[in-house]
Design an enzyme around this catalytic site. Structure first.
Site, short mmCIF file in Angstrom:
data_model
loop_
_atom_site.label_atom_id
_atom_site.label_comp_id
_atom_site.label_asym_id
_atom_site.label_seq_id
_atom_site.Cartn_x
_atom_site.Cartn_y
_atom_site.Cartn_z
N GLY A 25 7.57 -17.36 30.46
CA GLY A 25 6.75 -16.87 29.36
C GLY A 25 6.65 -15.36 29.25
O GLY A 25 5.90 -14.85 28.42
N LYS A 71 12.68 -32.73 35.49
CA LYS A 71 12.83 -31.28 35.71
C LYS A 71 11.82 -30.91 36.80
O LYS A 71 10.61 -31.02 36.60
CB LYS A 71 12.56 -30.49 34.44
CG LYS A 71 12.79 -28.99 34.66
CD LYS A 71 12.23 -28.15 33.55
CE LYS A 71 12.35 -26.67 33.94
NZ LYS A 71 11.54 -25.80 33.08
N ASN A 78 11.30 -22.16 25.59
CA ASN A 78 10.04 -22.72 25.10
C ASN A 78 9.21 -21.64 24.38
O ASN A 78 9.14 -21.59 23.17
CB ASN A 78 9.26 -23.34 26.24
CG ASN A 78 8.01 -24.12 25.77
OD1 ASN A 78 7.40 -24.81 26.56
ND2 ASN A 78 7.63 -24.02 24.53
N ALA A 120 13.73 -19.79 31.53
CA ALA A 120 12.54 -18.94 31.65
C ALA A 120 12.84 -17.46 31.39
O ALA A 120 13.83 -16.91 31.88
CB ALA A 120 11.86 -19.07 33.00
N GLY A 121 11.96 -16.86 30.59
CA GLY A 121 12.00 -15.42 30.34
C GLY A 121 12.77 -14.99 29.11
O GLY A 121 12.65 -13.84 28.69
#
Length: 262
Positions: free
Chosen positions: A160, A99, A208, A186-187
């Site tokens: 995040g 990645k 995550n 993401a987000g």
């Protein structure tokens, strides 16, 4: 026919990819990943402690026959750093999957499009299966797909941040033109945002912080699993078109106020 996600020639049942950072404990990390049903796990190679080979690191907590480990280049600010880290990851894991993240230190965690393209070009030529993390840029996404990347991974919002999908219009354009899987990365903060991504036609999402930092990571991981499944089912079922309004009940043969039996 079973609906599979195909990346780099490998097939997966789950369309939820998960990260391993920010968990409060390794035990909680393992339990939440199991609850997520994910089959692809991303690990930040530069953040592993490799100085002491006798000490357990994140890679030792997972069954490599059960999961596909996706090393990432988090922490790399330049194309050169990302390429070096990818080569280190291949030596460490024996896998050519990577990645790709190139994020300059002063960029507010936004990926560098030029550095990402430069690194991707070198890694693809070197035989890597490259999954690049990018801003939701339809032009860059197409160029990376044409270059030979295995996916494109546009952000929903900053890493995040928990701000959800701020780039929906751009992601739709990426999906329209994509010849490789599109993974929204993401987000995302809640399962409804994962469902929205799949409803739009994204092939998968990567989550995550939303799981790792939840009050109940295991419960949140299970919720994301269900959200992804619901979003994919909705996409395959086909949503109704947007209109100015249409009655849901038939209008013909309706009784009127003046109607009386004789």
């Amino acid at each position: 026919m079973e609906d599979k996600l195909t990346i780099g020639g490998k097939q997966f049942t789950s369309r939820l990819l998960v990260g391993t950072g920010r968990h409060r404990s390794n035990e909680e990390m393992v339990a939440s990943i199991e609850a997520s049903g994910a089959e692809i796990i991303t690990v930040a190679i530069r953040r592993l402690n490799l100085d002491n080979p006798e000490k357990k690191n994140i890679l030792d907590y997972f069954d490599w026959d059960r999961y596909t480990i996706l090393p990432n280049t988090a922490g790399c600010a330049t194309a050169d750093e990302a390429v070096f880290t990818a080569q280190l990851a291949r030596e460490l894991t024996g896998s050519d999957w990577i990645k790709l993240e190139v994020i300059p230190k002063d960029s507010r965690l936004l990926p560098d499009p030029v550095g990402t393209f430069q690194a991707a070009e070198r890694l693809v030529k070197d035989g890597f299966t490259v999954l690049p993390y990018i801003h939701a840029d339809p032009v860059l996404a197409k160029k990376l797909g044409d270059l030979g990347c295995a996916t494109v991974m546009p952000l929903g919002s900053a890493i995040g941040s928990g701000q959800g999908i701020q780039t929906a219009d751009e992601i739709r354009l990426i999906i329209e033109d994509a010849k490789v899987p599109v993974v929204v990365d993401a987000g995302l903060a809640v399962p409804s945002e994962a469902a929205q991504s799949l409803e739009m036609g994204a092939d998968a999402v990567l989550v995550n912080s939303a799981i790792a930092k939840a009050k109940d990571p295991v419960g949140m991981a299970e919720a994301f699993r269900l959200g992804v499944q619901a979003g994919r089912k909705a996409y395959l079922a086909g949503r109704i078109p947007r209109t100015s309004g249409e009655a849901s009940s038939p209008t013909e043969g309706m009784a009127t106020a003046g109607a009386r039996g004789s």
